[in-house]
Design a protein around this motif. Structure first.
Motif, PDB file in Angstrom:
ATOM      1  N   MET A 172       0.849  -1.170   0.000  1.00  0.00           N
ATOM      2  CA  MET A 172       0.000   0.000   0.000  1.00  0.00           C
ATOM      3  C   MET A 172       0.889   1.226   0.000  1.00  0.00           C
ATOM      4  N   SER A 173       0.809   2.005  -1.030  1.00  0.00           N
ATOM      5  CA  SER A 173       1.658   3.179  -1.159  1.00  0.00           C
ATOM      6  C   SER A 173       0.778   4.399  -1.378  1.00  0.00           C
ATOM      7  N   ALA A 174       0.924   5.394  -0.515  1.00  0.00           N
ATOM      8  CA  ALA A 174       0.108   6.596  -0.618  1.00  0.00           C
ATOM      9  C   ALA A 174       0.725   7.578  -1.600  1.00  0.00           C
ATOM     10  N   GLN A 175      -0.100   8.190  -2.397  1.00  0.00           N
ATOM     11  CA  GLN A 175       0.323   9.240  -3.314  1.00  0.00           C
ATOM     12  C   GLN A 175       0.092  10.579  -2.619  1.00  0.00           C
ATOM     13  N   ILE A 176       0.721  11.631  -3.117  1.00  0.00           N
ATOM     14  CA  ILE A 176       0.551  12.963  -2.545  1.00  0.00           C
ATOM     15  C   ILE A 176      -0.926  13.328  -2.570  1.00  0.00           C
ATOM     16  N   GLY A 177      -1.436  13.772  -1.434  1.00  0.00           N
ATOM     17  CA  GLY A 177      -2.825  14.171  -1.314  1.00  0.00           C
ATOM     18  C   GLY A 177      -3.785  13.023  -1.062  1.00  0.00           C
ATOM     19  N   GLU A 178      -3.300  11.783  -1.164  1.00  0.00           N
ATOM     20  CA  GLU A 178      -4.148  10.615  -0.959  1.00  0.00           C
ATOM     21  C   GLU A 178      -4.344  10.362   0.533  1.00  0.00           C
ATOM     22  N   SER A 220      12.888   4.393   5.112  1.00  0.00           N
ATOM     23  CA  SER A 220      14.283   4.744   4.840  1.00  0.00           C
ATOM     24  C   SER A 220      14.854   3.898   3.712  1.00  0.00           C
ATOM     25  N   LEU A 221      14.659   2.593   3.770  1.00  0.00           N
ATOM     26  CA  LEU A 221      15.225   1.721   2.736  1.00  0.00           C
ATOM     27  C   LEU A 221      14.593   1.975   1.374  1.00  0.00           C
ATOM     28  N   GLY A 222      13.284   2.166   1.353  1.00  0.00           N
ATOM     29  CA  GLY A 222      12.608   2.427   0.079  1.00  0.00           C
ATOM     30  C   GLY A 222      13.108   3.693  -0.593  1.00  0.00           C
ATOM     31  N   LEU A 223      13.257   4.760   0.189  1.00  0.00           N
ATOM     32  CA  LEU A 223      13.699   6.026  -0.394  1.00  0.00           C
ATOM     33  C   LEU A 223      15.188   6.029  -0.701  1.00  0.00           C
ATOM     34  N   ILE A 224      15.986   5.311   0.067  1.00  0.00           N
ATOM     35  CA  ILE A 224      17.419   5.181  -0.245  1.00  0.00           C
ATOM     36  C   ILE A 224      17.583   4.439  -1.569  1.00  0.00           C
ATOM     37  N   GLN A 225      16.868   3.331  -1.751  1.00  0.00           N
ATOM     38  CA  GLN A 225      16.953   2.595  -3.019  1.00  0.00           C
ATOM     39  C   GLN A 225      16.450   3.436  -4.180  1.00  0.00           C
ATOM     40  N   LYS A 226      15.357   4.146  -3.987  1.00  0.00           N
ATOM     41  CA  LYS A 226      14.798   4.999  -5.046  1.00  0.00           C
ATOM     42  C   LYS A 226      15.799   6.073  -5.445  1.00  0.00           C
ATOM     43  N   THR A 227      16.408   6.716  -4.458  1.00  0.00           N
ATOM     44  CA  THR A 227      17.392   7.763  -4.733  1.00  0.00           C
ATOM     45  C   THR A 227      18.604   7.184  -5.462  1.00  0.00           C
ATOM     46  N   GLU A 244      25.682  10.413   1.762  1.00  0.00           N
ATOM     47  CA  GLU A 244      24.992  11.632   2.166  1.00  0.00           C
ATOM     48  C   GLU A 244      23.820  11.921   1.224  1.00  0.00           C
ATOM     49  N   THR A 245      24.026  11.737  -0.069  1.00  0.00           N
ATOM     50  CA  THR A 245      22.958  11.939  -1.051  1.00  0.00           C
ATOM     51  C   THR A 245      21.812  10.964  -0.807  1.00  0.00           C
ATOM     52  N   LEU A 246      22.137   9.703  -0.541  1.00  0.00           N
ATOM     53  CA  LEU A 246      21.112   8.672  -0.323  1.00  0.00           C
ATOM     54  C   LEU A 246      20.319   8.935   0.952  1.00  0.00           C
ATOM     55  N   VAL A 247      21.015   9.272   2.021  1.00  0.00           N
ATOM     56  CA  VAL A 247      20.322   9.545   3.284  1.00  0.00           C
ATOM     57  C   VAL A 247      19.472  10.803   3.162  1.00  0.00           C
ATOM     58  N   SER A 248      19.965  11.785   2.446  1.00  0.00           N
ATOM     59  CA  SER A 248      19.180  12.992   2.210  1.00  0.00           C
ATOM     60  C   SER A 248      17.913  12.686   1.409  1.00  0.00           C
ATOM     61  N   GLY A 249      18.011  11.748   0.470  1.00  0.00           N
ATOM     62  CA  GLY A 249      16.828  11.325  -0.280  1.00  0.00           C
ATOM     63  C   GLY A 249      15.746  10.779   0.641  1.00  0.00           C
ATOM     64  N   PHE A 250      16.180  10.110   1.691  1.00  0.00           N
ATOM     65  CA  PHE A 250      15.242   9.610   2.706  1.00  0.00           C
ATOM     66  C   PHE A 250      14.712  10.751   3.570  1.00  0.00           C
ATOM     67  N   THR A 251      15.620  11.505   4.201  1.00  0.00           N
ATOM     68  CA  THR A 251      15.184  12.504   5.182  1.00  0.00           C
ATOM     69  C   THR A 251      14.385  13.640   4.563  1.00  0.00           C
ATOM     70  N   SER A 252      14.617  13.940   3.297  1.00  0.00           N
ATOM     71  CA  SER A 252      13.875  15.044   2.679  1.00  0.00           C
ATOM     72  C   SER A 252      12.547  14.597   2.073  1.00  0.00           C
ATOM     73  N   ASN A 253      12.287  13.291   2.032  1.00  0.00           N
ATOM     74  CA  ASN A 253      11.064  12.816   1.372  1.00  0.00           C
ATOM     75  C   ASN A 253      10.154  11.934   2.221  1.00  0.00           C
ATOM     76  N   CYS A 254      10.603  11.461   3.371  1.00  0.00           N
ATOM     77  CA  CYS A 254       9.788  10.535   4.169  1.00  0.00           C
ATOM     78  C   CYS A 254       8.857  11.299   5.109  1.00  0.00           C
ATOM     79  N   PRO A 255       7.544  11.189   4.903  1.00  0.00           N
ATOM     80  CA  PRO A 255       6.616  11.908   5.779  1.00  0.00           C
ATOM     81  C   PRO A 255       6.628  11.373   7.211  1.00  0.00           C
ATOM     82  N   ILE A 256       6.935  10.108   7.400  1.00  0.00           N
ATOM     83  CA  ILE A 256       6.982   9.545   8.749  1.00  0.00           C
ATOM     84  C   ILE A 256       8.144  10.173   9.515  1.00  0.00           C
ATOM     85  N   TYR A 257       9.317  10.171   8.915  1.00  0.00           N
ATOM     86  CA  TYR A 257      10.499  10.763   9.533  1.00  0.00           C
ATOM     87  C   TYR A 257      10.261  12.237   9.839  1.00  0.00           C
ATOM     88  N   ASN A 258       9.784  12.979   8.859  1.00  0.00           N
ATOM     89  CA  ASN A 258       9.626  14.421   9.039  1.00  0.00           C
ATOM     90  C   ASN A 258       8.540  14.784  10.038  1.00  0.00           C
TER      91      ASN A 258
END
Length: 141
Positions: A1-7, A60-67, A112-126
């Protein structure tokens, strides 16, 4: 189950006749969660705090792999260890949440780029970071 923006995503939970045991449903996925034994529950199934930590690990893992894929970074392996410490005097808070990321096959700069991809995009983390002290670290091997 993956939520889209605004979903809007809805998870349902219900008691199932045993004190401290709950049935959680996310779409067509169903699983059991328990209240901690220290709080009077069975403490056999995953607990609410463990679910929170699991969601941070998964995000974290999903966004690191995506980045890595988007940036063409040859990530060999990624692991996270997420821990929390309950507040010593306020049971409604965590004293700390720590996320340790271990990445293989990348440079420090790529990490640093990969971790930033996680921290700047994960709504749970933020969401958690805005509510209290959330710390993240990473290592490269």
């Amino acid at each position: 189950m993956s939520a889209q923006i605004g979903e809007t995503v809805t998870i349902t939970s219900s008691t199932i006749g045993l004190f401290g045991r709950y049935l959680l449903s996310a779409g067509r996925n169903h699983f059991v969660s328990d209240q901690r034994a220290a709080a009077g529950g069975p403490g056999e199934a995953i607990t609410a705090g463990e679910l929170l930590l699991s969601s941070l690990g998964s995000c974290s893992l999903g966004l690191i792999q995506k980045t890595a894929k988007e940036q063409g970074i040859a990530l060999r392996e990624a692991r996270t260890e997420v821990t929390f410490q309950r507040h010593a005097t306020d049971p409604t808070q965590y004293e700390s949440i720590r996320i340790a990321v271990r990445l293989s096959g990348v440079t420090e700069s790529e990490a640093e780029t990969l971790v930033s991809g996680f921290t700047s995009n994960c709504p749970i983390y933020n969401t958690l970071k805005r509510g209290g002290p959330v710390e993240i670290s990473w290592t490269v091997s």
